[in-house]
Structure formats: C-alpha cells, structure tokens
Design an enzyme around this catalytic site. Structure first.
Site, PDB file in Angstrom:
ATOM      1  N   THR A   3       0.836  -1.209   0.000  1.00 52.34           N
ATOM      2  CA  THR A   3       0.000   0.000   0.000  1.00 52.34           C
ATOM      3  C   THR A   3       0.865   1.250   0.000  1.00 52.34           C
ATOM      4  OG1 THR A   3      -1.693  -1.216   1.239  1.00 52.34           O
ATOM      5  CG2 THR A   3      -1.887   1.176   1.187  1.00 52.34           C
ATOM      6  N   LYS A   4       1.896   1.259   0.830  1.00 51.03           N
ATOM      7  CA  LYS A   4       2.767   2.438   0.906  1.00 51.03           C
ATOM      8  C   LYS A   4       3.504   2.661  -0.409  1.00 51.03           C
ATOM      9  CE  LYS A   4       4.933   5.959   2.438  1.00 51.03           C
ATOM     10  NZ  LYS A   4       6.107   5.931   3.291  1.00 51.03           N
TER      11      LYS A   4
END
EC number: 1.1.1.31
Length: 285
Positions: free
Chosen positions: A165-166
C-alpha cells in the site's frame, strides 16, 4: 508501564518521538549517530547506547530507518526481543518486510508493519495515515499506541500488505509530481498564465491537492526544508518497480520516470524536496 523504543531519529523519527513524548509515552531512543538523539533526550526521552539491551522492558520497538536492509541489520543487533512487538514504520519492499517478520520471529518477537503516509507536520499533530500489516490481534494490541500518531490507523491485511500500500501511494507521489511538472512547463512555454491554468484545473476531476501544495515551490525553484527528499522518492520508486515486476505487471510507462530521477543521483537535488524533480523536466538540466 512498559516503555516504547524508537530506533532512528531522522526527520520523521524525531517528529514521531516528540509526538509520543507529548502524549505521555515513556520513550527510549537510539540512533547510529547519538548526537541526532539529543533533541528528543532534552524533551524527556532516555538514551539507549547499547542496542543489545534496548528490548528489555519495552513492549514495542518502533523503527524509522532508511530502508529494509538497514532495518534488518539494526534489528538483528537487538538480540532477544523478549516477546515484544517490532513496528517498522519506514518504507520497505514487500519481500523485505516479510523477511524481517521471519527474522523477528526467530528473535522471539512479533512484527506489525506500520508504514505511514505523511511527514513531520502530520506526525507532530497525530495525523499520520497508518497502513498496518500483520495479525489482527497484534494490531488491536498496538492500536492505543498507533492512535497517538494517527486519527484512524488501518489494518490493511497480512504482513506485506502495508508495504504494498505504501509503495503504491509513493508511486502516485512520483507520477503526479512528474505529470504536473510537465504540464506546468508546457503551458508556461505556450504563454498561458499559470493562474489561468490552475483556475481550470482546480474544479476539474484531474485536480489533486498536491499540485497546489507544490506549485509555489516549483515556480520559485525553492526546494529547501524537505519533508521527503528526491533521493528517498527515487529509492521508493525503485522498490515499486521491483515489486511490480515480480508481480508480473507492465512497468514500461514508469521506467522513463525512473530513468529521469536517476539523473539527480549524487546531485544537489538529492537532498532537496522531492518536487525538485521539476528541475529534471527542463531540457537543460
């Protein structure tokens, strides 16, 4: 009350440490360069010169270090984690965080990845966006600590999902900044007033708040006082491309941006705010 240990006192690490101290958390701090801990020590943190004794009495060890390999090496020096939770908050690759979680397990600990979106201003206000990866029970256990740093920390899935996600978000940082830079330069060269262009862009579905956030820096060529540097953006884009390739995704559209950012490697732009990539979209760079 068990204390929290913080490994890494760079820009984001210092802000996280200050926020935790402001919230009444008992904090131990460590940095490879001890002088970088002095601000937090003056504000009430306890110095820990020896990593091997740091985990004793700590319920949670937070790491805010440059990358995965550095984090793995530092965590290895901790030795026995005594059942505590390691919470890496720096950006890593998916494979890197999974390897780290395995390492932590062998060191008698538990791992909850918690990369964040945001930097110093958001950390100081407790407004970081936390995307945790790990077991739900461990997340629930660490939620009170995370809520000092984030208004709504989120568990996005198992170990590795936080890193994915990051990296996906940081890829958008790079792509949006590059796209805006190119558009800005084209309309300027065509004689369109910047404010006219922005007045059309702002109410459209194409607008992103980061455009206005970085606009004046780009126009002025002022990239000092970064919250996120060009070098770190390049590192994270490399990681995204590696993970996307491993996932069988088509990455050709991003490779040009990766090549462009490589031009800043070793140059003064590396230590400046990431929107300094605006300088790279000039033919004369």
């Amino acid at each position: 009350m068990p204390s929290v240990a913080l490994l890494g006192s760079g820009l984001l690490g210092r802000a996280i440490g200050r926020r935790l101290l402001d919230q009444g958390v008992e904090l131990k701090v460590w940095n490879r360069t001890p002088e970088r801990c002095q601000t937090l020590i003056q504000e009430g943190a306890h110095a820990t010169p020896e990593l091997s004794s740091l985990a004793e009495g700590c319920s949670t060890v937070i790491t805010v270090l440059r990358d995965g390999p550095v984090t793995q090496a530092v965590v290895r020096e901790l030795g026995d984690l005594r059942g505590g939770c390691l919470m890496p908050m720096g950006t890593m690759g998916i494979t890197e965080i999974r390897d780290l979680a395995d390492q932590v397990q062998h060191q008698n600990g538990h791992c909850l990845e918690a990369p964040v979106l945001g930097s110093k201003p958001q950390a100081l206000k407790g407004e970081l966006l936390v995307m945790a990866g790990g077991e739900s029970g461990l997340f629930d256990q660490q939620r009170p600590l995370l809520e000092h740093l984030s208004q709504e920390p989120m568990l996005v899935g198992p170990i590795g999902s936080g890193a994915a996600t990051k990296l996906a978000l940081n890829q958008l940082i790079a792509s949006l900044t590059h796209a805006f830079s190119l558009s800005l330069r084209l309309v300027q060269q065509a004689g369109v007033p910047v404010e006219t262009f922005m007045a059309i862009l702002r109410p459209s579905a194409l607008y992103a708040p980061t455009f206005d956030k970085k606009l004046q820096r780009m126009l002025d060529g002022h990239y000092d006082d970064p919250n996120f540097s060009t070098a770190l953006l390049r590192k994270d884009l490399h990681l995204f491309l590696e993970e996307a390739t491993a996932a069988g995704l088509q990455i050709q559209g991003l490779q040009g941006l990766d090549t462009l950012l490589e031009q800043s490697s070793g140059s003064p732009l590396d230590d400046l705010d990431y929107c300094a990539l605006h300088e790279l979209t000039q033919e004369s760079f």
